[in-house]
Motif scaffolding. Structure first.
Motif, PDB file in Angstrom:
ATOM      1  N   UNK A 177       0.819  -1.195   0.000  1.00 50.09           N
ATOM      2  CA  UNK A 177       0.000   0.000   0.000  1.00 50.09           C
ATOM      3  C   UNK A 177       0.866   1.264   0.000  1.00 50.09           C
ATOM      4  N   UNK A 178       0.472   2.247  -0.763  1.00 47.94           N
ATOM      5  CA  UNK A 178       1.185   3.515  -0.793  1.00 47.94           C
ATOM      6  C   UNK A 178       0.660   4.359  -1.922  1.00 47.94           C
ATOM      7  N   UNK A 179       0.839   5.667  -1.789  1.00 45.15           N
ATOM      8  CA  UNK A 179       0.367   6.582  -2.814  1.00 45.15           C
ATOM      9  C   UNK A 179       1.561   7.306  -3.407  1.00 45.15           C
ATOM     10  N   UNK A 211      -3.110   6.257  -7.073  1.00 46.29           N
ATOM     11  CA  UNK A 211      -3.621   4.929  -6.766  1.00 46.29           C
ATOM     12  C   UNK A 211      -4.663   4.649  -7.832  1.00 46.29           C
TER      13      UNK A 211
END
Lengths: 126, 368
Positions: free
Chosen positions: B295-297, B319
């Motif tokens: 997960x990460x932007x 995302x």
């Protein structure tokens, strides 16, 4: 624009509801509208100490990212785990299902230094 | 117009009435979203969306040498176009840097160009500076015309309600001139979303009528007005370049993966020699697509790392609303550009493991 009268606010657009020595914290309706669609909320684990007006997490929206500031000093006792799967609750219901963390407050007097609904309304020019 | 004042398209009042959030973009006051970027993105992937893209430039090149002139200015081969056909292309400078990327349309009597909003003035200067020896008449018709993009799998259904044009006969990157809701326009099967759809070029005076007719006809297909926010996430899922992000005057078409619009078989185009030399010497960096494994932007400007060392920066990132995973683009040394290469993105101090992947990110679109 919803600004409930019974909450206090920070200049960084968090709201806080005090119930005994437990403070529930989230971001305001104004903040969620400015951010637009929220895709992640980064929150600390339960037990993490937080300090008044220090960063405790972040909100990632499609267009931008914003730091989250703790309105009060204390320790995180609960995080809203529903936001993991449903970050959009912060958009659709910022004061209820979109709450973020609960803090056991060590310095209750900090609460009195926060903005009233009226003062917050003035801040955002609503 | 005063310095710093934002321009408005002929749809401005309609955007405001539809509840748009307006933002400055390349000198224009444009809708970034109406209902929300994610809802608009999904609507284009599943139904239909209507975008005002009138901020983009519209330039006509008339005259005996129109084809020859545009062929020298651009990297793709205009001679290969039949009337009624369009192509994606780029204008390069003598060093091979990208002045702009644009669409080139061939009509029987003229060439139409659609450059980027922020590059329109620069492009016109560039064209005028290189017109010597060509019998051409360059006309900027941006102000008197409007441009809408109707995109999504239901776009043909929407348009069919308003026109007797045989839409089935307008293939991808082909266009016709005909009437839509009684207004004569260029109907082009092109877009920037990866979905089927059309771009419509017509007189600015008809803006309100055409917009309203499309929204009304689209209601049964669940059309939504869509802003620049969704336009950006849609194009990024397709790996399409955006000027100022993936490409600019410091990047070459070869580095950007735009070799497919660069026709070295042409006798001459501006930048050809520099690009041939670059090709002969071998590229040192390449544009990649990357996909986060956790997960990460990823956002523009974040560092791309390899073995802990910075090797590039994120050109565009988001995302992906369709894939629900962090995706992005950036330049890295050519030896790290192979799909499957292990990289990391520094997301606000956290190193998120990332794979180089093939473009496009999203392959489920209705576009061809």
């Amino acid at each position: 624009m919803l600004i409930p009268d019974d909450l206090r606010y920070t200049t960084e657009h968090e709201w806080v509801r005090l119930d005994g020595d437990i403070a529930t914290v989230g971001i305001t309706d104004y903040a969620q509208e400015q951010l637009g669609d929220i895709v992640f909320v980064e929150l600390p684990a339960a037990g993490t100490p937080v300090e008044s007006m220090r960063i405790f997490g972040a909100v990632e929206a499609v267009k931008t990212v914003a730091d989250l500031f703790s309105p009060v000093t204390g320790a995180v006792i609960a995080v809203n785990e529903q936001l993991e799967a449903h970050p959009e609750y912060v958009n659709t219901d910022p004061y209820e299902t979109g709450w973020m963390i609960k803090i056991r407050v060590t310095t209750a007097s900090e609460f009195d230094g926060l903005l009233t609904a009226q003062a917050y309304q003035k801040l955002i020019g609503a | 117009m005063a310095e710093g004042e934002l321009r408005r398209t002929p749809f401005f009042d309609l955007h405001r009435a539809a509840g748009a959030k307006m933002v400055p973009f390349s000198g224009w006051e444009m809708p970034v979203q109406y209902e929300g970027i994610l809802a608009e993105h999904r609507c284009v992937r599943s139904a239909a969306g209507l975008f005002d893209v009138s901020h983009m430039g519209r330039v006509e090149v008339h005259g005996r040498d129109a084809v020859a002139f545009v062929n020298v200015l651009t990297t793709n081969d205009v001679e290969r176009l039949e009337p009624g056909q369009a192509q994606y292309s780029a204008m390069c400078d003598a060093r091979g840097g990208i002045v702009d990327d644009l669409l080139v349309y061939r009509r029987p009597d003229r060439i139409l160009l659609v450059p980027n909003a922020g590059n329109r003035a620069k492009d016109l200067d560039w064209m005028v500076a290189h017109r010597a020896g060509f019998d051409v008449d360059i006309r900027d018709v941006s102000e008197e015309t409007a441009l809408l993009a109707l995109q999504g799998p239901r776009a043909p259904d929407v348009l069919a309600r308003l026109t007797s044009l045989p839409l089935d006969e307008i293939g991808y990157y082909r266009f016709r001139v005909g009437e839509v809701c009684g207004c004569e326009m260029v109907v082009s099967r092109t877009g920037y979303t990866g979905e089927d759809g059309f771009e419509l070029w017509f007189p600015a005076s008809e803006a309100a009528r055409v917009w309203t007719a499309l929204i009304d006809a689209g209601r049964e297909f669940r059309i939504k007005p869509c802003g620049l926010g969704a336009r950006d996430t849609l194009r990024l899922e397709m790996g399409y370049c955006l000027y100022g992000h993936e490409i600019d005057e410091t990047t070459s078409v070869l580095e950007a993966g735009l070799g497919w619009i660069t026709r070295f078989t042409k006798s001459r185009f501006i930048g050809k020699e520099a690009l041939l030399a670059q090709k002969a010497a071998g590229l040192t960096r390449r544009l990649i697509g990357f996909r986060l494994r956790e997960r990460g932007f990823p956002r523009q400007g974040y560092a791309i790392l390899h073995d802990g060392q910075p090797v590039g920066t994120v050109a565009s990132g988001t995302v992906s609303p369709s894939l629900d995973v962090g995706i992005g683009t950036g330049y890295v040394p050519v030896e790290l550009a192979k799909p499957g290469t292990d990289l990391e993105i520094d997301v606000r101090g956290k190193r998120v493991p990332t794979d180089v992947v093939k473009l496009p990110f999203y392959t489920g679109g209705s576009g061809r």
